[in-house]
Design an enzyme around this catalytic site. Structure first.
Site, PDB file in Angstrom:
ATOM      1  N   GLU A  66       7.957  -2.207   1.316  1.00 27.87           N
ATOM      2  CA  GLU A  66       6.750  -2.809   1.353  1.00 27.87           C
ATOM      3  C   GLU A  66       6.706  -3.430  -0.454  1.00 27.87           C
ATOM      4  O   GLU A  66       7.375  -3.227  -1.676  1.00 27.87           O
ATOM      5  CB  GLU A  66       5.797  -1.605   0.577  1.00 27.87           C
ATOM      6  CG  GLU A  66       5.035  -1.391   0.147  1.00 27.87           C
ATOM      7  CD  GLU A  66       3.968  -0.131  -0.068  1.00 27.87           C
ATOM      8  OE1 GLU A  66       2.627  -0.188  -0.305  1.00 27.87           O
ATOM      9  OE2 GLU A  66       4.812   0.571  -1.107  1.00 27.87           O
ATOM     10  N   ASP A 115       0.649  -3.196   2.110  1.00 23.56           N
ATOM     11  CA  ASP A 115      -0.351  -2.891   1.695  1.00 23.56           C
ATOM     12  C   ASP A 115      -1.599  -3.897   0.636  1.00 23.56           C
ATOM     13  O   ASP A 115      -1.519  -4.616   0.109  1.00 23.56           O
ATOM     14  CB  ASP A 115       0.304  -1.648   0.730  1.00 23.56           C
ATOM     15  CG  ASP A 115      -0.878  -0.968  -0.572  1.00 23.56           C
ATOM     16  OD1 ASP A 115      -2.082  -1.421  -0.626  1.00 23.56           O
ATOM     17  OD2 ASP A 115      -0.481   0.520  -0.147  1.00 23.56           O
ATOM     18  N   HIS A 147      -2.214  -4.018  -3.230  1.00 21.15           N
ATOM     19  CA  HIS A 147      -1.105  -5.329  -3.516  1.00 21.15           C
ATOM     20  C   HIS A 147      -1.405  -6.554  -3.128  1.00 21.15           C
ATOM     21  O   HIS A 147      -1.427  -7.377  -4.154  1.00 21.15           O
ATOM     22  CB  HIS A 147       0.646  -5.147  -3.359  1.00 21.15           C
ATOM     23  CG  HIS A 147       0.502  -2.967  -3.625  1.00 21.15           C
ATOM     24  ND1 HIS A 147       0.377  -3.510  -5.037  1.00 21.15           N
ATOM     25  CD2 HIS A 147       0.950  -2.023  -2.877  1.00 21.15           C
ATOM     26  CE1 HIS A 147       1.423  -1.182  -5.278  1.00 21.15           C
ATOM     27  NE2 HIS A 147       0.860  -0.721  -3.972  1.00 21.15           N
ATOM     28  N   HIS A 202      -0.289  -0.196   5.149  1.00 22.78           N
ATOM     29  CA  HIS A 202      -1.694   0.602   4.472  1.00 22.78           C
ATOM     30  C   HIS A 202      -2.614  -0.090   4.198  1.00 22.78           C
ATOM     31  O   HIS A 202      -3.044  -1.398   3.609  1.00 22.78           O
ATOM     32  CB  HIS A 202      -1.062   1.005   2.663  1.00 22.78           C
ATOM     33  CG  HIS A 202       0.092   1.641   3.015  1.00 22.78           C
ATOM     34  ND1 HIS A 202       1.026   2.267   1.607  1.00 22.78           N
ATOM     35  CD2 HIS A 202       0.611   3.093   3.951  1.00 22.78           C
ATOM     36  CE1 HIS A 202       1.520   3.255   2.263  1.00 22.78           C
ATOM     37  NE2 HIS A 202       1.759   3.319   3.542  1.00 22.78           N
ATOM     38  N   ARG A 258      -8.432   0.841  -5.130  1.00 25.76           N
ATOM     39  CA  ARG A 258      -7.887   2.493  -4.651  1.00 25.76           C
ATOM     40  C   ARG A 258      -8.592   3.741  -3.867  1.00 25.76           C
ATOM     41  O   ARG A 258      -8.178   4.653  -4.461  1.00 25.76           O
ATOM     42  CB  ARG A 258      -6.310   2.548  -5.770  1.00 25.76           C
ATOM     43  CG  ARG A 258      -5.202   2.624  -5.278  1.00 25.76           C
ATOM     44  CD  ARG A 258      -3.537   2.348  -6.091  1.00 25.76           C
ATOM     45  NE  ARG A 258      -2.656   2.098  -5.838  1.00 25.76           N
ATOM     46  CZ  ARG A 258      -1.847   1.682  -6.121  1.00 25.76           C
ATOM     47  NH1 ARG A 258      -1.523   1.977  -7.738  1.00 25.76           N
ATOM     48  NH2 ARG A 258      -0.906   1.680  -6.513  1.00 25.76           N
ATOM     49  N   GLU A 283      -3.947   5.104   2.143  1.00 29.27           N
ATOM     50  CA  GLU A 283      -3.082   5.330   0.984  1.00 29.27           C
ATOM     51  C   GLU A 283      -3.888   5.176  -0.495  1.00 29.27           C
ATOM     52  O   GLU A 283      -4.494   4.315  -0.195  1.00 29.27           O
ATOM     53  CB  GLU A 283      -1.893   4.386   0.238  1.00 29.27           C
ATOM     54  CG  GLU A 283      -0.835   4.998  -0.978  1.00 29.27           C
ATOM     55  CD  GLU A 283      -0.129   4.183  -1.056  1.00 29.27           C
ATOM     56  OE1 GLU A 283       1.390   4.782  -1.028  1.00 29.27           O
ATOM     57  OE2 GLU A 283       0.024   3.431  -1.326  1.00 29.27           O
TER      58      GLU A 283
END
Length: 314
Positions: free
Chosen positions: A180, A213, A216, A239, A245, A274
């Protein structure tokens, strides 16, 4: 521990999809997308005391639970396997890579400890039927240093050597590794898809791919769908994380374009939400969550799943 929710219907239904063309639309192959939820949404660390979470994610409508192995001693594969099989939920495994598990450390003892930890995660994956172990396994999260070119190359080479060893161990057990990239505030080594692809090339193992993800990628990629397409054939896990988030879909990310890009590269999941609970101070501090990001963690998961279904299947 976890509030009961009724299952939502047809979470994993096969849906006929279409993509735009110059002359209108044309059908694209049927796609049965799988959706997962990270244990981090509700708890840390995962253990036998939180096994009810397996039934809980099923009740919300997820197909998969992603278990983060923070402390290997709290992971009971037999108990997890029994509960997951009874609930009809698949399991995936992700790792937690702190300073004592740094696969690119200058300290050989720490590197060896990191590889040994990753090997244990691989063993858990094999026991639980997880096809992969995922995470930023090349370095310790939070390791951010402005190194010169020579020092950075040495760090990179240490990560490559450690991952080669772990990949060989995983291959013998028919498990893949999903590396990741993290944003610049969480690592100084692999921030972008292109850097991740270079790392895969240097490791040179067929069972090593990428975990992408969107949290990011929102920071590091100039064009998220284009970055996904550059990683075609190398994406092991995805993700789906909001830019803050919080709840995926209640944000500014281009989810329909992301969904189209993932379909174009023939990715079939799992797509895992996530997020992190602000109720556990250590986790909240680690990921810099200083306020609630949803009405509740259940609402974050359920609303995020519904938003993703609209983007991928609507």
């Amino acid at each position: 521990m976890f509030k009961s929710l009724r299952p939502r219907k047809s979470q994993c239904a096969t849906t006929a999809l279409t993509i735009s063309t110059a002359s209108g639309t044309r059908p694209k192959r049927n796609l049965a997308m799988r959706y997962g939820a990270s244990t981090f949404i509700w708890t840390s660390p995962f253990s036998n005391r939180t096994l009810d979470l397996i039934d809980h994610v099923k009740a919300i409508g997820f197909d998969t639970i992603e278990i983060c192995v923070e402390d290997p001693e709290t992971i009971d594969p037999s108990a997890i396997h029994e509960r997951a099989a009874r609930a009809g939920v698949s399991v995936t495994i992700c790792g937690a890579f702190g300073p004592s598990r740094n696969l690119s450390s200058e300290d050989e003892v720490i590197r060896e400890a990191g590889v040994a930890y990753l090997d244990r995660c691989i063993d858990f994956a094999r026991a639980l039927g997880s096809p992969f172990v995922s995470g930023p396994m090349y370095a310790a999260v939070g390791n951010t240093r402005l190194l010169d070119r020579s020092a950075r190359r040495e760090q990179w080479n240490r990560a490559v050597a450690s991952l080669k060893a772990a990949a060989a161990y995983a291959a013998e057990r028919k498990v893949s590794l999903a590396v990741e990239p993290l944003n610049r505030f969480e690592t100084d080594l692999v921030n972008t898809v292109d850097q991740g692809l270079r790392l895969l090339e240097d490791v040179g193992a067929d069972n090593v791919g990428l975990l992408l993800d969107t949290f990011h990628m929102n920071i590091e990629e100039k064009d998220i769908p284009a970055a996904i397409r550059r990683a075609a054939g190398r994406i092991v896990e995805f993700h789906a994380s909001s830019n803050d988030r919080g709840t995926p879909g209640d944000d500014h990310l281009p989810w329909r374009d992301i969904a189209t890009a993932l379909r174009d590269v023939r990715f079939e999941g799992p797509i895992v939400i996530e997020a992190f609970t602000p109720e556990i101070k250590e986790i909240a501090r680690a990921v810099s969550i200083w306020r609630p990001l949803a009405e509740s963690q259940d609402a974050l998961a359920a609303d995020g799943l519904r938003n993703l279904q609209r983007a991928f299947e609507g």
